[in-house]
Every structure is written in C-alpha cells, then in structure tokens.
Design an enzyme around this catalytic site. Structure first.
Site, short mmCIF file in Angstrom:
data_model
loop_
_atom_site.label_atom_id
_atom_site.label_comp_id
_atom_site.label_asym_id
_atom_site.label_seq_id
_atom_site.Cartn_x
_atom_site.Cartn_y
_atom_site.Cartn_z
N ASP A 84 0.82 -1.22 0.00
CA ASP A 84 0.00 0.00 0.00
C ASP A 84 0.85 1.27 0.00
O ASP A 84 0.33 2.37 -0.12
CB ASP A 84 -0.99 0.00 1.18
CG ASP A 84 -0.32 -0.18 2.53
OD1 ASP A 84 0.74 -0.84 2.58
OD2 ASP A 84 -0.84 0.33 3.54
N HIS A 85 2.17 1.09 0.12
CA HIS A 85 3.05 2.27 0.11
C HIS A 85 3.88 2.42 -1.16
O HIS A 85 4.57 3.41 -1.32
CB HIS A 85 3.95 2.26 1.35
CG HIS A 85 3.18 2.52 2.60
ND1 HIS A 85 3.17 3.75 3.23
CD2 HIS A 85 2.34 1.73 3.29
CE1 HIS A 85 2.37 3.68 4.28
NE2 HIS A 85 1.85 2.48 4.34
N HIS B 88 7.95 -0.93 12.91
CA HIS B 88 6.97 -1.61 12.07
C HIS B 88 7.45 -3.05 11.85
O HIS B 88 8.57 -3.39 12.20
CB HIS B 88 6.85 -0.84 10.74
CG HIS B 88 5.59 -1.09 10.00
ND1 HIS B 88 4.36 -1.19 10.60
CD2 HIS B 88 5.35 -1.25 8.67
CE1 HIS B 88 3.44 -1.41 9.68
NE2 HIS B 88 4.01 -1.45 8.49
ZN LIG Z 1 3.10 -1.13 6.50
#
Ligand SMILES: [Zn+2]
Length: 265
Positions: A24-25, A99
């Site tokens: 998603d990045h 993360h």
């Molecule tokens: Zn992520």
C-alpha cells in the site's frame, strides 16, 4: 491516477520517498514510472527507499521489455537520522519507525532564510551593494568613516523555516521524538481508533490517541492523521478522538490540500 485527477504536474516530480516496502506504500510507483516513460520524460528521477525497490521496479520493466527513456537513481535507506537529501532550500532526514519490516519516516526541513534589509535602512544609509550579502548573513554595516551599524538595527528577522514530518507506518514510538520537536506539521498514521489498541500494537500500527499523544509530547503545531483502516466508515471519529488529546488535529483525505506552516503569522 490521483495525480492526474488532482491535475498535479507529475513531470515536475524529481524525488520520491518511500517509507517501507508494504504494497500500500509503493504499488502505485511502477504505474507512475511507466506513465512518465510514456509521456516522454527525459529528466532523471531519484527514488529513496529501503533496499529492494530497485528489484521490484526492474522486474516490471524487464518483463515488459521496456527501458525507460530517463534514468532512475535508487538511493537505499538503511539508517535513521540520516540526511538523505539536500538542496538550496531544504534537507530530508530519515526517522526510525517501528513496524513489522524496516520502515522510515521523513523529516522535511526548510533551510534557515537569510535576514532581510529593512527599507528604511536601505534609504537611510544608502547601503553599498558589495555589503548587502554579508549583512543578510548577519554582518554589521561598515560606514565610509569606519563606524559600524549593528546588524539588528538595519535588518528584519527572516521568515520562519518550516518543517514537515511524515511518520508512517509505525507503532507508537518515541525513538524520533527529538527530531519532530516543534515541527509545523506532523503526518502520523492512525490506523485504528483507541478501542482497537491491542490490534494496533499487534500489527505494529498506531491509534488516534497514540498519534495525538506523540504530537502533544513533541509540541508540534498541527497533527495530520491518515492511513485509516478500511473497517471504519466514519473518519470524523478519528478527528474527534485525537482532538481530546491534541486539539489541532486534521484528517488527511484524498484531494485535500494542507498548507505547511499556515499557523505562522
Ligand atoms: Zn506497513
């Protein structure tokens, strides 16, 4: 697609910063790079990302038997608190996110502006051109008779140098608190509302209250939330919850324009 929709000139993009390699990045990146090729771009482009992005892009160009007309320079990000970009106007520093995979935030900071000569002093002293640059850097004015006029009497303070911190994806962390201290605008992910704090920690994401707490501790001027989980329909809940801790909170939404440093006089 969103750049087109917003009529933002994608050909003007020269530097792209990718925080981490979750789809998603970065999944929009191959499409953007192909579009630039089709538009006939010749000018080089720079991509800053954790190691691996080049492999991802290379395989797409190779398998489609295309080589872009422009050069792509890849810059691997491996360390936090590293200045990865600098030009006349600003610097970009990495920040350590927490993360599941290596993830970096970005701190965009304007360089200090020079002092400005006041109109009255230019008229009053007929300041010679060859002294102007030095005065803007802070030097005193030297008059023909050798006397000095202190800098603060002939100049006015420069405009405030603005700073924008992009913090995503990350669990709550104070590892980069010293870097975001007092920034004009902090974008911080808030994937969940506080009721899902357990899931947030498990998935190494943040809640609205965590983002707001960090904003308060760092004394940022404005907090911008984003990266909301698709499970929520009402985004206003994110703003309401965060504002309990940090009132100057706004929601990042597609197409919304947020001025950096609009709180300044
Ligand atoms: Zn992520």
């Amino acid at each position: 697609m969103q750049l087109r929709r917003m009529k933002l000139p994608m050909m003007k993009i020269e530097h792209i910063f990718i925080s981490h390699l979750h789809g998603d990045h970065y999944l929009g990146l191959p499409g953007l790079l192909f579009s630039l090729h089709l538009l006939g771009r010749k000018k080089e482009i720079h991509i800053y990302a954790p190691p691996g992005i080049q492999q991802i892009i290379d395989v797409q160009f190779t398998l489609s038997e295309l080589s872009p007309l422009y050069q792509i320079h890849y810059h691997d990000i491996t360390r936090p608190e590293d200045c990865i970009f600098e030009d006349r106007y600003l610097t970009v520093e990495t920040m350590e996110m927490t993360h599941r995979i290596p993830s970096f935030g970005f701190l965009f900071r304007e360089k200090p502006h020079k002092r400005n000569l006041s109109k009255e002093s230019i008229l009053k002293y007929d300041i010679p051109r060859d002294q102007m640059d030095a005065i803007k850097e802070g030097a005193d004015l030297v008059l023909p008779d050798g006397k000095k006029v202190p800098n603060h009497k002939i100049t006015i303070s420069p405009a405030h140098s603005r700073a924008y911190a992009f913090c995503s994806d990350t669990a709550y962390s104070e590892a980069f608190l010293h870097q975001i201290n007092g920034v004009d605008l902090m974008y911080h992910e808030a994937t969940f509302l506080n009721d899902k704090a357990g899931i947030a920690a498990e998935k190494t994401h943040s809640t609205t209250l965590e983002a707001a707490t960090l904003a308060k501790k760092a004394g940022v001027k404005k907090l911008l939330l984003g990266h909301y989980s698709a499970r929520y329909n009402d985004l206003q809940l994110f703003a309401q919850e965060a504002r309990q801790v940090f009132p100057n909170t706004e929601l990042a939404e597609e197409g919304r324009i947020i001025q950096v440093g609009d709180e300044q006089p």
